[in-house]
Design an enzyme around this catalytic site. Structure first.
Site, PDB file in Angstrom:
ATOM      1  N   GLY A  10    -137.335  69.470  -5.920  1.00 11.09           N
ATOM      2  CA  GLY A  10    -138.794  69.411  -6.457  1.00 11.09           C
ATOM      3  C   GLY A  10    -139.396  68.060  -6.020  1.00 11.09           C
ATOM      4  N   GLY A  12    -142.282  67.432  -6.824  1.00 13.84           N
ATOM      5  CA  GLY A  12    -143.712  67.451  -7.699  1.00 13.84           C
ATOM      6  C   GLY A  12    -143.808  66.300  -8.246  1.00 13.84           C
ATOM      7  N   LEU A  14    -142.210  64.226 -10.979  1.00 13.12           N
ATOM      8  CA  LEU A  14    -141.179  63.361 -11.344  1.00 13.12           C
ATOM      9  C   LEU A  14    -140.252  63.201 -10.309  1.00 13.12           C
ATOM     10  CD1 LEU A  14    -139.720  63.873 -14.928  1.00 13.12           C
ATOM     11  CD2 LEU A  14    -141.244  62.433 -14.242  1.00 13.12           C
ATOM     12  N   ARG A  38    -143.527  74.784   4.036  1.00 13.73           N
ATOM     13  CA  ARG A  38    -143.830  73.835   3.406  1.00 13.73           C
ATOM     14  C   ARG A  38    -143.001  72.307   4.123  1.00 13.73           C
ATOM     15  NH1 ARG A  38    -147.472  72.588   0.251  1.00 13.73           N
ATOM     16  NH2 ARG A  38    -146.373  71.525  -1.037  1.00 13.73           N
ATOM     17  N   ARG A 134    -149.629  65.195 -10.281  1.00 15.90           N
ATOM     18  CA  ARG A 134    -149.909  65.420  -8.728  1.00 15.90           C
ATOM     19  C   ARG A 134    -151.271  65.278  -8.513  1.00 15.90           C
ATOM     20  NH1 ARG A 134    -146.795  70.749  -6.957  1.00 15.90           N
ATOM     21  NH2 ARG A 134    -146.871  71.303  -9.393  1.00 15.90           N
ATOM     22  N   LYS A 185    -136.894  65.286 -28.656  1.00 14.44           N
ATOM     23  CA  LYS A 185    -138.206  65.571 -28.062  1.00 14.44           C
ATOM     24  C   LYS A 185    -138.597  66.788 -28.135  1.00 14.44           C
ATOM     25  CE  LYS A 185    -140.732  64.223 -24.089  1.00 14.44           C
ATOM     26  NZ  LYS A 185    -140.601  64.812 -22.964  1.00 14.44           N
ATOM     27  N   ASN A 193    -147.316  70.271 -29.131  1.00 14.10           N
ATOM     28  CA  ASN A 193    -148.152  70.907 -27.942  1.00 14.10           C
ATOM     29  C   ASN A 193    -148.436  72.151 -28.369  1.00 14.10           C
ATOM     30  OD1 ASN A 193    -147.053  68.466 -27.020  1.00 14.10           O
ATOM     31  ND2 ASN A 193    -145.833  69.705 -25.137  1.00 14.10           N
ATOM     32  N   ASN A 203    -154.457  65.436 -28.304  1.00 17.80           N
ATOM     33  CA  ASN A 203    -153.395  65.096 -29.505  1.00 17.80           C
ATOM     34  C   ASN A 203    -153.734  64.341 -30.729  1.00 17.80           C
ATOM     35  OD1 ASN A 203    -151.710  65.894 -27.418  1.00 17.80           O
ATOM     36  ND2 ASN A 203    -150.621  63.972 -26.943  1.00 17.80           N
ATOM     37  N   SER A 253    -149.009  67.807 -22.490  1.00 18.32           N
ATOM     38  CA  SER A 253    -148.675  68.742 -21.114  1.00 18.32           C
ATOM     39  C   SER A 253    -148.805  70.074 -21.340  1.00 18.32           C
ATOM     40  CB  SER A 253    -146.914  68.118 -20.978  1.00 18.32           C
ATOM     41  OG  SER A 253    -146.146  68.842 -21.827  1.00 18.32           O
TER      42      SER A 253
HETATM   43  P1  NAD Z   1    -144.146  69.630 -11.023  1.00 17.96           P
HETATM   44  O1  NAD Z   1    -144.550  71.083 -10.994  1.00 17.96           O
HETATM   45  O2  NAD Z   1    -145.042  68.466 -10.486  1.00 17.96           O
HETATM   46  O3  NAD Z   1    -142.777  69.731  -9.846  1.00 17.96           O
HETATM   47  C1  NAD Z   1    -141.937  70.633  -9.653  1.00 17.96           C
HETATM   48  C2  NAD Z   1    -141.631  70.759  -8.467  1.00 17.96           C
HETATM   49  O4  NAD Z   1    -140.791  71.849  -8.287  1.00 17.96           O
HETATM   50  C3  NAD Z   1    -142.947  71.375  -7.603  1.00 17.96           C
HETATM   51  O5  NAD Z   1    -143.192  70.517  -6.389  1.00 17.96           O
HETATM   52  C4  NAD Z   1    -142.309  72.807  -7.093  1.00 17.96           C
HETATM   53  O6  NAD Z   1    -142.766  73.122  -5.963  1.00 17.96           O
HETATM   54  C5  NAD Z   1    -141.114  72.607  -6.953  1.00 17.96           C
HETATM   55  N1  NAD Z   1    -140.174  73.660  -6.817  1.00 17.96           N
HETATM   56  C6  NAD Z   1    -139.964  74.619  -7.933  1.00 17.96           C
HETATM   57  N2  NAD Z   1    -139.177  75.781  -7.574  1.00 17.96           N
HETATM   58  C7  NAD Z   1    -138.733  75.314  -6.372  1.00 17.96           C
HETATM   59  C8  NAD Z   1    -138.290  75.978  -5.137  1.00 17.96           C
HETATM   60  N3  NAD Z   1    -137.498  77.242  -5.384  1.00 17.96           N
HETATM   61  N4  NAD Z   1    -137.951  75.387  -3.842  1.00 17.96           N
HETATM   62  C9  NAD Z   1    -138.444  74.171  -3.868  1.00 17.96           C
HETATM   63  N5  NAD Z   1    -139.170  73.431  -4.640  1.00 17.96           N
HETATM   64  C10 NAD Z   1    -139.451  74.281  -5.803  1.00 17.96           C
HETATM   65  O7  NAD Z   1    -143.166  69.492 -12.393  1.00 17.96           O
HETATM   66  P2  NAD Z   1    -142.975  67.967 -13.096  1.00 17.96           P
HETATM   67  O8  NAD Z   1    -143.962  67.519 -13.760  1.00 17.96           O
HETATM   68  O9  NAD Z   1    -142.338  67.091 -12.141  1.00 17.96           O
HETATM   69  O10 NAD Z   1    -141.800  68.336 -14.228  1.00 17.96           O
HETATM   70  C11 NAD Z   1    -140.490  68.746 -13.855  1.00 17.96           C
HETATM   71  C12 NAD Z   1    -139.927  68.541 -15.166  1.00 17.96           C
HETATM   72  O11 NAD Z   1    -139.716  67.323 -15.806  1.00 17.96           O
HETATM   73  C13 NAD Z   1    -140.219  69.404 -16.140  1.00 17.96           C
HETATM   74  O12 NAD Z   1    -139.199  70.147 -17.151  1.00 17.96           O
HETATM   75  C14 NAD Z   1    -141.112  68.658 -17.045  1.00 17.96           C
HETATM   76  O13 NAD Z   1    -141.545  69.185 -18.365  1.00 17.96           O
HETATM   77  C15 NAD Z   1    -140.369  67.294 -17.161  1.00 17.96           C
HETATM   78  N6  NAD Z   1    -141.209  66.248 -17.356  1.00 17.96           N
HETATM   79  C16 NAD Z   1    -142.242  65.801 -16.668  1.00 17.96           C
HETATM   80  C17 NAD Z   1    -143.099  64.640 -16.847  1.00 17.96           C
HETATM   81  C18 NAD Z   1    -144.154  64.486 -15.933  1.00 17.96           C
HETATM   82  O14 NAD Z   1    -144.833  63.391 -16.375  1.00 17.96           O
HETATM   83  N7  NAD Z   1    -144.641  65.107 -15.034  1.00 17.96           N
HETATM   84  C19 NAD Z   1    -142.736  63.807 -17.925  1.00 17.96           C
HETATM   85  C20 NAD Z   1    -141.514  64.026 -18.525  1.00 17.96           C
HETATM   86  C21 NAD Z   1    -140.628  65.393 -18.459  1.00 17.96           C
HETATM   87  O1  KPL Z   2    -144.211  64.766 -24.549  1.00 23.78           O
HETATM   88  C1  KPL Z   2    -145.360  64.968 -24.915  1.00 23.78           C
HETATM   89  C2  KPL Z   2    -146.118  66.142 -24.039  1.00 23.78           C
HETATM   90  O2  KPL Z   2    -147.427  66.169 -24.229  1.00 23.78           O
HETATM   91  O3  KPL Z   2    -145.393  67.126 -23.552  1.00 23.78           O
HETATM   92  C3  KPL Z   2    -146.065  64.393 -26.014  1.00 23.78           C
HETATM   93  C4  KPL Z   2    -146.904  63.397 -25.562  1.00 23.78           C
HETATM   94  C5  KPL Z   2    -144.815  63.623 -26.960  1.00 23.78           C
HETATM   95  C6  KPL Z   2    -146.607  65.173 -27.024  1.00 23.78           C
HETATM   96  O4  KPL Z   2    -145.789  66.164 -27.438  1.00 23.78           O
END
Ligand code: NAD
Ligand code: KPL
Length: 306
Positions: A10, A12, A14, A38, A134, A185, A193, A203, A253
């Site tokens: 991934g 993406g 995180l 890719r 992203r 959470k 959300n 929010n 989100s």
């Molecule tokens: P994202 O969509 O930015 O990244 C996910 C990545 O996984 C993408 O690049 C996608 O192409 C890749 N992916 C999916 N299937 C794939 C496959 N089969 N092969 C290769 N790559 C594959 O998601 P994110 O925002 O990084 O979120 C990831 C998790 O973290 C989620 O559950 C999200 O709720 C949680 N999270 C995200 C944040 C944030 O700020 N982005 C914060 C807290 C929690």
């Molecule tokens: O985690 C969050 C989200 O947007 O997913 C907060 C900011 C806590 C709102 O539920």
């Protein structure tokens, strides 16, 4: 000393945030990309770009596809909750005996599905408040400093490599109560959300709907208690109100996913909460009605409702 490589699935938000911080500390990191196309696109870009405080930096982290034969000893799973089980099932043959899989997914439900798919691996659950988005292909912006809790509900012994996270500047703590963190959470996300999606608001605008928020928090607290998570229920409404105020200018989100026409993680948040209520034969009418309304709203927009 030979370090255990980090494989990151991934690239993406995180996944990139973790990959860049580990790699710049000199730790061995390999990205696993979807397919040869890719990988070719990634090689053309020359690496991942992480922007912090307005400044972007290119990190040429090595990458491979699923087809690589290299055994995986430590996997950071950084995909969305709805992709986690399928992705890990594809990688299962490459996971070495006793491999560790760190699960960054929000919500609940995907962790158990992953653990069942790879019984020969140790699954470490994570709950993160870090924020990243992203900003382009292979480009991520670090948007909000936060914290990551890690834990293993099946084994309280902390892994030896946590110092690698410290050295890499990834704020974290090992906790025996990771499920409580994840439930808390989930409850926050369920109270905020879906309402931001249905009211199409930031929010902070939920301050105009105090009774709706309070009723949901009361039902969520009841659910947490019935699911054996009373600690996650303590002062839930007060924390939800605090988060609404602290993130007043932000879109949640889930709101962002819907605005971009992307699939949400509904099944691992409100859907999971309602399924848990059904399992415990609890009637939580406001939560269940919110779920139905959200499902209808997503369907009307042509988005997946699971
Ligand atoms: P994202 O969509 O930015 O990244 C996910 C990545 O996984 C993408 O690049 C996608 O192409 C890749 N992916 C999916 N299937 C794939 C496959 N089969 N092969 C290769 N790559 C594959 O998601 P994110 O925002 O990084 O979120 C990831 C998790 O973290 C989620 O559950 C999200 O709720 C949680 N999270 C995200 C944040 C944030 O700020 N982005 C914060 C807290 C929690
Ligand atoms: O985690 C969050 C989200 O947007 O997913 C907060 C900011 C806590 C709102 O539920």
């Amino acid at each position: 000393m030979q370090r255990t490589p980090w494989h990151i699935l991934g690239a993406g938000s995180l996944g990139t945030l973790w990959a860049c911080r580990l790699a710049r500390q000199g730790l061995p990191v390999t990205l696993i990309l979807r397919d040869a196309a890719r990988l070719a696109s990634y090689e053309t870009a020359g690496g991942l770009t992480l922007t912090e405080q307005g400044t972007g930096h290119l990190y040429p982290v090595p990458a491979e596809t699923f087809d690589s034969q290299v055994p995986i000893k430590r996997l950071l799973l950084a995909c969305k909750a709805y992709d986690a089980e399928q992705v890990v099932t594809r990688l299962a043959p490459r996971l070495a005996e006793g491999a560790e899989v760190i699960l960054l997914q929000n919500g609940l439900g995907s962790q158990d599905a992953v653990a069942a798919a790879v019984p020969h691996a140790r699954c470490i659950f994570a709950s993160s408040t870090e924020g990243a988005f992203r900003s382009g292909d292979w480009q991520v912006t670090f948007a909000g400093h936060g914290f990551t809790w890690l834990g293993d509900p099946a084994n309280p012994v902390q892994p030896y490599w946590l110092n690698e996270l410290t050295d890499s500047g990834i704020p974290h703590q090992w906790t025996a109560d990771i499920l409580t963190r994840l439930w808390r959470k989930l409850a926050l996300n369920c109270a905020i959300n879906p309402l931001t999606v249905l009211h199409d608001c930031r929010n902070g605008d939920l301050q105009q709907h105090p009774a709706q928020v309070a009723t949901l928090c009361a039902e969520l607290a009841e659910l947490l208690e019935h699911c054996g998570q009373p600690e996650a229920a303590v002062n839930l409404l007060e924390e939800v109100q605090r988060v609404i105020q602290a993130t007043a200018a932000n879109f949640s989100s889930m709101h962002q996913d819907v605005a971009r026409g992307q699939r949400t993680e509904i099944s691992y948040l409100l859907g999971y909460a309602c399924a848990a209520a059904d399992r415990h034969c609890r009637s939580l009418p406001h939560l269940q009605r919110l779920h139905r309304q959200l499902v209808q709203h997503l369907q009307a927009l042509g988005l997946p409702s699971t």
